[in-house]
Design a protein around this motif. Structure first.
Motif, PDB file in Angstrom:
ATOM      1  N   TYR A  84      -1.250  -5.497   1.007  1.00 45.33           N
ATOM      2  CA  TYR A  84      -1.015  -4.157   0.483  1.00 45.33           C
ATOM      3  C   TYR A  84       0.155  -4.111  -0.501  1.00 45.33           C
ATOM      4  CZ  TYR A  84      -3.828  -3.261   4.633  1.00 45.33           C
ATOM      5  OH  TYR A  84      -4.810  -3.290   5.585  1.00 45.33           O
ATOM      6  N   LYS A 116      -6.857  -7.588  -4.876  1.00 38.53           N
ATOM      7  CA  LYS A 116      -7.412  -6.356  -5.408  1.00 38.53           C
ATOM      8  C   LYS A 116      -8.861  -6.116  -4.997  1.00 38.53           C
ATOM      9  CE  LYS A 116      -4.401  -6.397  -9.470  1.00 38.53           C
ATOM     10  NZ  LYS A 116      -4.333  -6.402 -10.954  1.00 38.53           N
ATOM     11  N   ARG A 158       2.015  -0.823   1.853  1.00 41.18           N
ATOM     12  CA  ARG A 158       0.939   0.102   2.245  1.00 41.18           C
ATOM     13  C   ARG A 158       1.433   1.543   2.262  1.00 41.18           C
ATOM     14  NH1 ARG A 158      -3.462  -0.784   7.172  1.00 41.18           N
ATOM     15  NH2 ARG A 158      -5.126   0.356   6.107  1.00 41.18           N
ATOM     16  N   ASN A 191      -0.923   4.280   3.350  1.00 41.33           N
ATOM     17  CA  ASN A 191      -1.964   5.102   3.955  1.00 41.33           C
ATOM     18  C   ASN A 191      -1.443   6.193   4.863  1.00 41.33           C
ATOM     19  OD1 ASN A 191      -1.142   3.042   5.734  1.00 41.33           O
ATOM     20  ND2 ASN A 191      -3.025   3.228   6.932  1.00 41.33           N
ATOM     21  N   THR A 208       2.235  10.276  -2.145  1.00 36.55           N
ATOM     22  CA  THR A 208       0.844   9.828  -2.236  1.00 36.55           C
ATOM     23  C   THR A 208       0.508   8.956  -1.033  1.00 36.55           C
ATOM     24  OG1 THR A 208       1.231   7.726  -3.390  1.00 36.55           O
ATOM     25  CG2 THR A 208       1.148   9.732  -4.741  1.00 36.55           C
ATOM     26  N   GLU A 213      -1.323   6.197  -1.713  1.00 34.80           N
ATOM     27  CA  GLU A 213      -1.704   4.968  -2.398  1.00 34.80           C
ATOM     28  C   GLU A 213      -0.750   3.827  -2.029  1.00 34.80           C
ATOM     29  OE1 GLU A 213      -4.376   4.611  -4.314  1.00 34.80           O
ATOM     30  OE2 GLU A 213      -4.934   6.703  -3.936  1.00 34.80           O
ATOM     31  N   ASP A 214      -1.291   2.614  -2.003  1.00 27.44           N
ATOM     32  CA  ASP A 214      -0.439   1.437  -1.821  1.00 27.44           C
ATOM     33  C   ASP A 214       0.391   1.209  -3.078  1.00 27.44           C
ATOM     34  OD1 ASP A 214      -1.788   1.185   0.547  1.00 27.44           O
ATOM     35  OD2 ASP A 214      -3.098  -0.437  -0.155  1.00 27.44           O
ATOM     36  N   GLN A 215       1.598   0.682  -2.901  1.00 29.66           N
ATOM     37  CA  GLN A 215       2.474   0.363  -4.030  1.00 29.66           C
ATOM     38  C   GLN A 215       2.708  -1.140  -4.048  1.00 29.66           C
ATOM     39  OE1 GLN A 215       5.064   4.545  -4.170  1.00 29.66           O
ATOM     40  NE2 GLN A 215       6.071   2.608  -3.741  1.00 29.66           N
TER      41      GLN A 215
END
Length: 348
Positions: A21, A31, A90, A92, A100, A102-104
């Protein structure tokens, strides 16, 4: 990327292990779910759905003054000397703190704290802590902030199950230290009182609760399963807590007895008695003084509670903190807890 430490000079930030992640902060995250490829000569190895760094890899960060680091289950936090908090990995459960899910995959500054620094020039974060899917930060005024997974109130306030930006946790006094398990957390205030919050109930314990250390009486008030707001562990009223560590279903802390007026009078009487004993035995005078001097030092004791089927505490189960058997006379300095094990360092 190299970062500068005033005491040790130029240092570098490295990460290794799972990078599925982006929790390592390196650019080689996975990805897609392509067929696994194995390269025995490579320093990284691709497994199904996971990218693993087998050796430490250098992490590129945009600042040059990283002060401290923290790792959760699949996310990471950095703190700079300027008080900026950086997160990656991660997202989530909102544990990145940037609004957000979203994963960074690259280190990113948490904007909430940056805005607070712009509005108040004195505001600075002083410490970062990462739990399973939770994140905590303490500022220089000893205020506590939290974000991430909050399904069981393990962030210390009532809200939705996911908190995507830092929010302040209300405690009655300034906060010194925080430790986070998976579904519960513990905070030590500067006066040595410890507060716990999150999920308490554990089926493994007869009668219910255990993680939070408040005893089975919680079930009488209908709050056995979860404690939403930080609640003080009343059984530690006569102790000053120095450090705490949360595991999955167990906890450990270091504490010493509080100095009260009655206690000080009793210590003075014991000192006078010790002096009389020394006069009766001149031959061992110096040895006795050294031994009694050590006894007069404030003893830091190891307390444990919760459930531990692997007996890492020496105690199978306890719903309130109790001294760990067999080491009551040791003077402890550090303590740490894993999911099902714990470590502590005692000093001579």
């Amino acid at each position: 990327a190299s970062v500068y430490d005033q005491e040790h000079g130029r240092v570098e930030l490295y990460a290794w292990g799972s990078n599925m992640y982006g929790e390592c902060g390196t650019s080689d995250h996975l990805k897609n779910n392509d067929i696994p490829q194995y390269d025995e000569s490579s320093t990284t190895r691709l497994f199904t759905r996971r990218k693993i760094n087998l050796v430490p890899q250098q992490v590129s960060v945009s600042v040059e003054d990283v002060r401290s680091i923290a790792c959760g289950s699949n996310h990471s936090l950095l703190l700079t000397c300027d008080g900026l908090v950086i997160s990656f990995g991660r997202g989530n459960f909102g544990q990145q703190g940037n609004g957000t899910l979203e994963d960074q995959h690259t280190p990113t500054v948490i904007e909430t704290f940056q805005r607070m620094m712009r509005s108040d020039s004195k505001f600075r974060i002083n410490k970062v802590i990462a739990g399973g899917e939770t994140s905590f930060a303490i500022d220089t005024d000893k205020n506590l902030f939290a974000w991430g997974w909050n399904e069981h109130a393990q962030l210390g306030f009532e809200s939705s199950s996911i908190v995507m930006e830092p929010r302040q946790v209300k405690l009655p006094r300034p906060v010194k230290e925080v430790s986070a398990g998976s579904v519960h957390s513990a905070a030590i205030c500067c006066d040595g009182e410890v507060y716990t919050f999150g999920r308490d109930c554990m089926p493994k314990l007869k009668g219910g609760g255990g993680r939070l250390g408040h005893g089975r009486h919680l079930s009488l008030h209908g709050i056995r399963d979860e404690v939403v707001l930080p609640l003080k562990i009343s059984s530690l009223e006569n102790f000053r807590v120095m450090s705490v560590a949360c595991g999955a279903d167990h906890n450990a802390l270091l504490c010493c007895r509080r100095s009260r007026s009655a206690g000080r009078q009793q210590e003075q009487e014991e000192d006078r008695k010790d002096d009389d004993d020394d006069d009766d035995d001149d031959d061992d005078n110096e040895v006795d003084k050294e031994e009694k001097g050590r006894k007069r030092m404030r003893q830091t004791t190891l307390f444990v509670w919760g459930s531990c089927i692997t007996t890492c505490h020496g105690v199978l189960e306890s719903s309130t903190p109790r001294a760990s058997p067999g080491v009551e006379d040791e003077n402890f300095k550090f303590v740490a807890a894993g999911d099902d094990h714990a470590l502590a360092i005692a000093v001579a």
